[in-house]
Motif scaffolding. Structure first.
Motif, short mmCIF file in Angstrom:
data_model
loop_
_atom_site.label_atom_id
_atom_site.label_comp_id
_atom_site.label_asym_id
_atom_site.label_seq_id
_atom_site.Cartn_x
_atom_site.Cartn_y
_atom_site.Cartn_z
N ILE A 142 0.84 -1.19 0.00
CA ILE A 142 0.00 0.00 0.00
C ILE A 142 0.88 1.25 0.00
O ILE A 142 1.77 1.39 0.84
CB ILE A 142 -0.92 0.01 1.23
CG1 ILE A 142 -1.91 -1.17 1.16
CG2 ILE A 142 -1.67 1.33 1.34
CD1 ILE A 142 -2.74 -1.35 2.42
N HIS A 143 0.62 2.14 -0.94
CA HIS A 143 1.41 3.37 -1.07
C HIS A 143 0.46 4.57 -1.14
O HIS A 143 -0.44 4.61 -1.97
CB HIS A 143 2.27 3.34 -2.33
CG HIS A 143 3.17 2.14 -2.42
ND1 HIS A 143 2.72 0.91 -2.89
CD2 HIS A 143 4.48 1.97 -2.10
CE1 HIS A 143 3.72 0.04 -2.87
NE2 HIS A 143 4.80 0.66 -2.38
N ILE A 144 0.68 5.55 -0.26
CA ILE A 144 -0.09 6.79 -0.24
C ILE A 144 0.89 7.93 0.00
O ILE A 144 1.74 7.83 0.89
CB ILE A 144 -1.16 6.78 0.87
CG1 ILE A 144 -2.06 5.54 0.77
CG2 ILE A 144 -2.02 8.04 0.80
CD1 ILE A 144 -3.07 5.42 1.90
N PRO A 145 0.81 9.01 -0.77
CA PRO A 145 1.70 10.14 -0.49
C PRO A 145 1.56 10.60 0.96
O PRO A 145 0.47 10.58 1.52
CB PRO A 145 1.21 11.22 -1.47
CG PRO A 145 0.56 10.47 -2.58
CD PRO A 145 -0.08 9.27 -1.91
N ARG A 146 2.66 11.01 1.55
CA ARG A 146 2.64 11.41 2.95
C ARG A 146 2.53 12.92 3.05
O ARG A 146 3.23 13.67 2.37
CB ARG A 146 3.90 10.92 3.66
CG ARG A 146 4.01 9.41 3.72
CD ARG A 146 5.06 8.99 4.74
NE ARG A 146 4.68 9.36 6.09
CZ ARG A 146 3.98 8.58 6.92
NH1 ARG A 146 3.56 7.40 6.51
NH2 ARG A 146 3.69 8.99 8.14
N GLY A 147 1.65 13.33 3.95
CA GLY A 147 1.47 14.76 4.18
C GLY A 147 2.08 15.23 5.48
O GLY A 147 1.86 16.38 5.89
N ASP A 148 2.84 14.34 6.13
CA ASP A 148 3.40 14.67 7.45
C ASP A 148 4.92 14.73 7.45
O ASP A 148 5.54 14.62 8.50
CB ASP A 148 2.92 13.66 8.49
CG ASP A 148 3.39 12.24 8.18
OD1 ASP A 148 3.73 11.96 7.00
OD2 ASP A 148 3.40 11.40 9.10
N ILE A 149 5.53 14.91 6.28
CA ILE A 149 6.98 14.98 6.21
C ILE A 149 7.42 16.44 6.14
O ILE A 149 6.65 17.32 5.75
CB ILE A 149 7.51 14.20 4.98
CG1 ILE A 149 6.87 14.74 3.69
CG2 ILE A 149 7.25 12.72 5.13
CD1 ILE A 149 7.39 14.06 2.44
N PRO A 150 8.67 16.73 6.53
CA PRO A 150 9.16 18.11 6.46
C PRO A 150 9.09 18.63 5.03
O PRO A 150 9.26 17.88 4.06
CB PRO A 150 10.61 17.99 6.95
CG PRO A 150 10.65 16.72 7.74
CD PRO A 150 9.67 15.80 7.10
N ARG A 151 8.87 19.91 4.90
CA ARG A 151 8.73 20.51 3.57
C ARG A 151 9.98 20.26 2.73
O ARG A 151 9.89 20.02 1.51
CB ARG A 151 8.47 22.00 3.70
CG ARG A 151 8.25 22.71 2.38
CD ARG A 151 7.81 24.15 2.60
NE ARG A 151 6.48 24.21 3.20
CZ ARG A 151 5.35 24.20 2.50
NH1 ARG A 151 5.39 24.11 1.18
NH2 ARG A 151 4.19 24.26 3.11
N GLU A 152 11.15 20.29 3.35
CA GLU A 152 12.38 20.11 2.58
C GLU A 152 12.54 18.68 2.07
O GLU A 152 13.37 18.41 1.19
CB GLU A 152 13.61 20.50 3.41
CG GLU A 152 13.79 19.69 4.69
CD GLU A 152 13.08 20.33 5.88
OE1 GLU A 152 13.44 19.99 7.02
OE2 GLU A 152 12.18 21.17 5.66
N ALA A 153 11.73 17.74 2.62
CA ALA A 153 11.81 16.35 2.18
C ALA A 153 10.75 16.00 1.13
O ALA A 153 10.74 14.87 0.61
CB ALA A 153 11.67 15.42 3.38
N VAL A 154 9.87 16.94 0.82
CA VAL A 154 8.76 16.63 -0.08
C VAL A 154 9.24 16.27 -1.48
O VAL A 154 8.77 15.29 -2.08
CB VAL A 154 7.78 17.83 -0.15
CG1 VAL A 154 6.77 17.63 -1.28
CG2 VAL A 154 7.06 17.99 1.18
N GLU A 155 10.16 17.03 -2.03
CA GLU A 155 10.61 16.76 -3.40
C GLU A 155 11.21 15.36 -3.51
O GLU A 155 10.91 14.62 -4.46
CB GLU A 155 11.64 17.81 -3.83
CG GLU A 155 12.10 17.63 -5.27
CD GLU A 155 13.05 18.73 -5.72
OE1 GLU A 155 13.53 18.66 -6.88
OE2 GLU A 155 13.31 19.66 -4.93
N HIS A 156 12.03 14.99 -2.55
CA HIS A 156 12.63 13.65 -2.56
C HIS A 156 11.54 12.58 -2.43
O HIS A 156 11.58 11.55 -3.12
CB HIS A 156 13.65 13.52 -1.43
CG HIS A 156 14.26 12.15 -1.35
ND1 HIS A 156 15.19 11.68 -2.26
CD2 HIS A 156 14.05 11.13 -0.46
CE1 HIS A 156 15.54 10.44 -1.95
NE2 HIS A 156 14.86 10.09 -0.86
#
Length: 660
Positions: free
Chosen positions: A138-152
């Protein structure tokens, strides 16, 4: 996509229309304007069953050769029916999901996985917790990661899709702005998983889930259009009349960045699955005579004549044969010896449907089913007053409490009123002390409450009582007593959240018990199934199932139902979200200015919904009393334009012996 607000539960009728524009060389008759295949279903349930069966077949095919199936999955209300069908197949038919890999389209940012509006939580509650998809699949984009980690994170999401072999079947919804996933207008075809700023329309559509637009996140992480178009097969689902305009644009107009769903036209294996309401603006549905030969039934002839009259702004009796020939209605003209026969037939048909007070039922038992505590007066306040004046025994059944739509400030106001009135209420010291303790608890809860947080049980009760008091005051304007109102408090609604539970046996039993008790000769039911919050559709489903059982029991000789009330007539009203089309209405009830003013006065009694309702819907900025006034005036004006008598206002109804 989460912006889908049109979940649906119309009576289950299997699809009868499966025409697509690629069935034959040059396009199927009537679909030549459709630039992508479209399947139209009679009801959302039928659509959900077919989509679920397609998924099940793919799962079984891949299992037979020892391969996984990779699915792209949406959230929102529209796909819930598909998820429910898949869960049923898993539980009852043994459908095995162990070889399924899933990638969800999007997630709000920022958003904790356990948040009420989180798509992680949505998928767990509505699907993943009920089937055996391995957690690692199961894969769902995460909305709880630091902003600087979003692109990665977005790059890794794309890599995970690629590693899984790409998406085999992508399910989509469509937003009111035409977006798929969270790919807002302006998104290009080559975009990949990324952070995006949400469009104003998208945030308005999501406002009810967040208890206010101001609480909706401004950003989200979404699969890109290019990622979606890479899928081997795409099914886009849409339900409800409010989706019809954007479906028409996505299907019939050239691909454009303004409507990202239109990019599906360039995919070799994409299909739109829509119910009849969502397909209502397609040319083959709305004006079929422009694209194919029509079987000219009385109903179709009536629809075409009304369309022509409105298109030319010319009263029906003034239409001439040349008007028909110049607007591709040759076939209709040839059905009649003279064009005057046709126009007179349609004109007289409409004229007979204008019913004055003396034409409306009298001295009968009537149940008015109101999904929320204000739908009765908003949508049929004029009829409600007429029913009372005609000495009918009227019971108004409020199916839900409507408590989630009451502001905390209203509770504070009423608590303050009780405190100020303690002397007048003769509250002793013990009662007053108990009240202060309860009030302090509630005030402390409000002070620390997060947006969208479920209210304390006592707060839910207080908000329900506010709505109930307003409802009784409103029906009092129409001459009804408090005892004429019933508050059914149906179980499906009692979640404390905007998102409700599915209709259950308990909900159907509540309605059935009222039918058996009252034994009505006529019932009035909300037929505006495009209610963006879904409550109207769910109430409709419960009434339909209960009515079928009620009639079956009467036909079998069970119970105490009399012959006269075994098969009550059904009146369908609209008005809160849209009005009946002129050609579909069976009854037009004229309203004088005084009658419309009385209706508006009744709507005013719903003070918690006036000035700034919590959930007014994203499609109409007007207050509900303004919508009711304007729609009733517009109905009267339409009748006037067609050449019929001029009225100040009018309500429209569809009458039927069966729930359609």
């Amino acid at each position: 996509m989460s912006a889908d607000a049109a979940s649906g539960s119309n009576p289950p009728v299997e699809t009868s229309t499966v025409e697509t524009s690629r069935q034959v060389a040059g396009g199927h008759e009537g679909t030549q304007r459709e630039r992508v295949p479209v399947l139209i279903f009679d009801a959302p349930d039928a659509m959900s069953r077919q989509v679920a069966r397609r998924i099940a077949n793919l799962i079984e095919e891949r299992q037979a050769v020892g391969q996984p199936l990779v699915l792209g999955l949406p959230t929102g209300s529209t796909p819930i029916g598909v998820y429910q069908q898949l869960i049923r197949m898993h539980e009852e038919e043994g459908l095995d999901f162990s070889n399924v890999v899933t990638f969800n389209l999007d997630e709000y940012y920022p958003m904790a996985p356990e948040g009420l509006q989180s798509y992680h939580r949505f998928m767990e509650e509505n699907f993943f917790n009920h089937v055996n998809i391995p957690e690692e699949n199961i894969h769902i984009p995460r909305g709880d990661i630091p902003r600087e980690a979003v692109e990665h994170h977005c790059i890794e999401y794309e890599h995970a899709i690629e590693k899984a072999g790409g998406i085999d079947l992508m399910l989509l919804g469509i937003g009111r702005s035409g977006h798929v996933g969270f790919n807002e207008p302006g998104s290009s075809q080559d975009t990949r998983t990324r952070m995006i700023v949400l469009d104003e329309i998208t945030r308005k559509d999501a406002a009810s889930d967040f208890f206010g637009e101001e609480n909706v996140p401004q950003e989200a992480i979404t699969m890109g259009v290019g990622t979606i178009l890479d899928a081997d097969e795409i099914i886009l689902m849409a339900t409800g009349e409010h989706k019809a305009p954007i479906v028409q644009r996505a299907v019939e107009e050239p691909p454009t960045r303004d409507v990202t769903a239109s990019y599906l036209q360039e995919h070799g294996n994409a299909t739109f699955y829509v119910d009849r309401a969502a397909g209502g603006e397609l040319t083959r549905v709305k004006t079929p005579w422009l694209v194919r030969e029509v079987d000219w039934t009385k109903r179709e002839a009536k629809r075409a004549v009304i369309w022509l009259s409105k298109t030319l702004d010319k009263a029906i009796p003034r239409l001439e044969s040349g008007d028909f020939y110049r607007n591709q209605l040759h076939g209709l003209v040839h059905q009649y010896d003279h064009i005057d026969d046709l126009t007179r037939e349609v004109f007289e048909d409409l004229r007979r449907r204008i019913n004055y007070q003396e034409d409306i039922i009298s001295d009968e038992r009537v149940i008015v089913f109101s999904p929320h505590p204000d739908d009765d007066v908003i949508s049929m306040g004029g009829m409600l007053n007429t029913l009372v004046e005609n000495d009918n025994d009227v019971t108004v059944a409020y199916m839900t409490s409507g408590n989630v739509a009451v502001f905390d400030a209203d509770v504070r106001r009423y608590l303050r009123f009780v405190e100020l009135s303690s002397d007048a209420l003769d509250m002793d010291d013990a009662a007053l002390e108990d009240f202060h303790e309860r009030r302090e608890k509630i005030e402390a809860f409000f002070d620390s409450k997060d947006p969208g947080e479920v209210d304390l049980p006592e707060v839910q009760d207080l908000k329900a009582h506010i709505r109930a008091g307003e409802a009784v005051a409103a029906t009092g304007v129409m001459g009804l007593d408090p005892g004429d109102s019933r508050f059914l408090d149906m179980p499906f609604y009692k979640t404390g959240r905007v998102r409700k539970d599915p209709i259950s046996e308990a909900d159907v039993e509540v309605v059935l018990e009222l039918l058996e008790e009252v034994q009505p000769t006529n019932i009035f039911v909300a037929g505006d199934l495009s209610d963006p919050h879904g409550t109207h559709r769910m109430c409709y489903q419960a009434i339909d199932e209960a009515l079928q059982r009620y009639r079956a029991a009467a036909a079998g000789g069970d119970g105490e139902t009399s012959e006269a009330t075994a098969d009550p007539g059904v009146w369908l009203y609209r008005g809160a979200w849209q009005e009946w089309e002129t050609y579909r209405a069976d009854v037009f009830l004229p309203l004088s200015k005084a009658g419309l003013d009385q209706k508006v006065e009744a709507i005013y009694k719903h003070e918690s919904q006036k000035d700034r309702a919590m959930f007014p819907g994203a499609y109409d900025k007007r207050e509900f009393w303004q919508r009711a006034r304007d729609r009733n005036r517009d109905t009267a004006e339409t009748l006037n334009q067609l050449g019929l008598p001029e009225f100040y206002a009018a309500e429209a109804f569809v009458t039927t012996d069966k729930m359609p």
